[in-house]
Motif scaffolding. Sequence first.
Motif, mmCIF file in Angstrom:
data_model
loop_
_atom_site.group_PDB
_atom_site.id
_atom_site.type_symbol
_atom_site.label_atom_id
_atom_site.label_comp_id
_atom_site.label_asym_id
_atom_site.label_seq_id
_atom_site.Cartn_x
_atom_site.Cartn_y
_atom_site.Cartn_z
ATOM 1 N N VAL A 112 -9.559 -6.454 2.107
ATOM 2 C CA VAL A 112 -9.495 -5.012 2.367
ATOM 3 C C VAL A 112 -10.472 -4.664 3.489
ATOM 4 C CG1 VAL A 112 -9.914 -2.723 1.392
ATOM 5 C CG2 VAL A 112 -8.771 -4.482 0.030
ATOM 6 N N ILE A 113 -11.713 -5.089 3.340
ATOM 7 C CA ILE A 113 -12.714 -4.949 4.389
ATOM 8 C C ILE A 113 -13.827 -5.943 4.106
ATOM 9 C CG2 ILE A 113 -14.010 -3.098 3.235
ATOM 10 C CD1 ILE A 113 -14.400 -1.900 6.141
ATOM 11 N N CYS A 122 -11.576 -6.012 9.159
ATOM 12 C CA CYS A 122 -10.430 -5.874 8.258
ATOM 13 C C CYS A 122 -9.491 -7.033 8.594
ATOM 14 C CB CYS A 122 -9.736 -4.527 8.445
ATOM 15 S SG CYS A 122 -10.704 -3.118 7.867
ATOM 16 N N GLU A 152 -7.001 3.637 9.913
ATOM 17 C CA GLU A 152 -7.125 3.042 8.585
ATOM 18 C C GLU A 152 -8.406 2.204 8.483
ATOM 19 O OE1 GLU A 152 -6.571 1.612 4.700
ATOM 20 O OE2 GLU A 152 -5.940 3.419 5.765
ATOM 21 N N ARG A 186 -11.436 2.803 5.775
ATOM 22 C CA ARG A 186 -12.019 1.766 4.921
ATOM 23 C C ARG A 186 -13.523 1.624 5.155
ATOM 24 N NH1 ARG A 186 -7.453 -3.119 4.978
ATOM 25 N NH2 ARG A 186 -5.627 -1.731 4.925
ATOM 26 N N TYR A 213 -15.487 2.140 1.792
ATOM 27 C CA TYR A 213 -15.993 0.914 1.165
ATOM 28 C C TYR A 213 -17.248 0.367 1.849
ATOM 29 C CZ TYR A 213 -11.362 1.021 -0.946
ATOM 30 O OH TYR A 213 -10.232 1.415 -1.622
#
Length: 284
Positions: free
Chosen positions: A73-74, A95, A116, A120, A124
């Motif tokens: 996700v990251i 990412c 996006e 993130r 996060y």
Amino acid sequence: MSLPPDWLEVHEGDAPLVLSFPHTGSALPAELAKDFLSPWLARRDADWWVHELYAFAQQMGATTVRSAISRSVIDLNRDPSGVSLYPGQNTTGLCPLTTFDNQPLYRAGREPDADEIQRRRLHYFQPYHDALAAQIARLRQHHGCVVVYDAHSIRSQIPHLFDGQLPQFNLGTAGPDGTPDTSCDNALADVVENLCALSGMSHVRNGRFKGGWITRHYSNTADGVHSLQMELACRGYMHEPAADQLDEHSWPSPLDPDHATPLRHTLAQVLDACLEFARTRSAA
């Protein structure tokens, strides 16, 4: 004070030692799960069970900060600007678009765009690093010296990232400018390296993994913050399948406590050495 998000786990200790676990998570947020080609691929490159391997650290008084979110996700150990930490070498980004074996992670057209990625980062990356920075600052109020220990693991053989079999212990001490042996005092790096050597297992200092963004970013030796990264080969605490047998039925294999005993013994010595270094420096 607002509560941390449910994917962020913080345990506050009083000793001058912080363990960071940025890659042990495997959770895929529901809104993103459908974008990945395979949940297994999206979770495969986690630092499996590392927070469990170091569970004894909390009993030593260490503070721990852990993300439960998958690194697909990251990646919380990458430069948030997207600049590569290992120029000229194969690696994955902030990412990631591919696995460690260079397989695509996303369905065609579902890769994260700039908006996006920024989302993130805010959702996060920033909370994790706000928590890590806050814990370092908290301990610095009580100790003249604090050690930040960034804990990782990886499969022993990944031809896309490195040749041959990775040493069991991979100590990284690259500082803010990426120069090795600048993220912590040489005295600390020397004693950690010596303990790895005394284990009889293979080891290297500033080899393929010299230290990621966490090691480099939080290092401030002039202000009493010494950081290092330990990348372990997974074979020391779990049984790795042969590369041609790696699939969702064979990986990840469970942590094997008996098999992990020698490795865990050395890791306990390493954390003891980190605490002794910090306490000695604090007293001085």
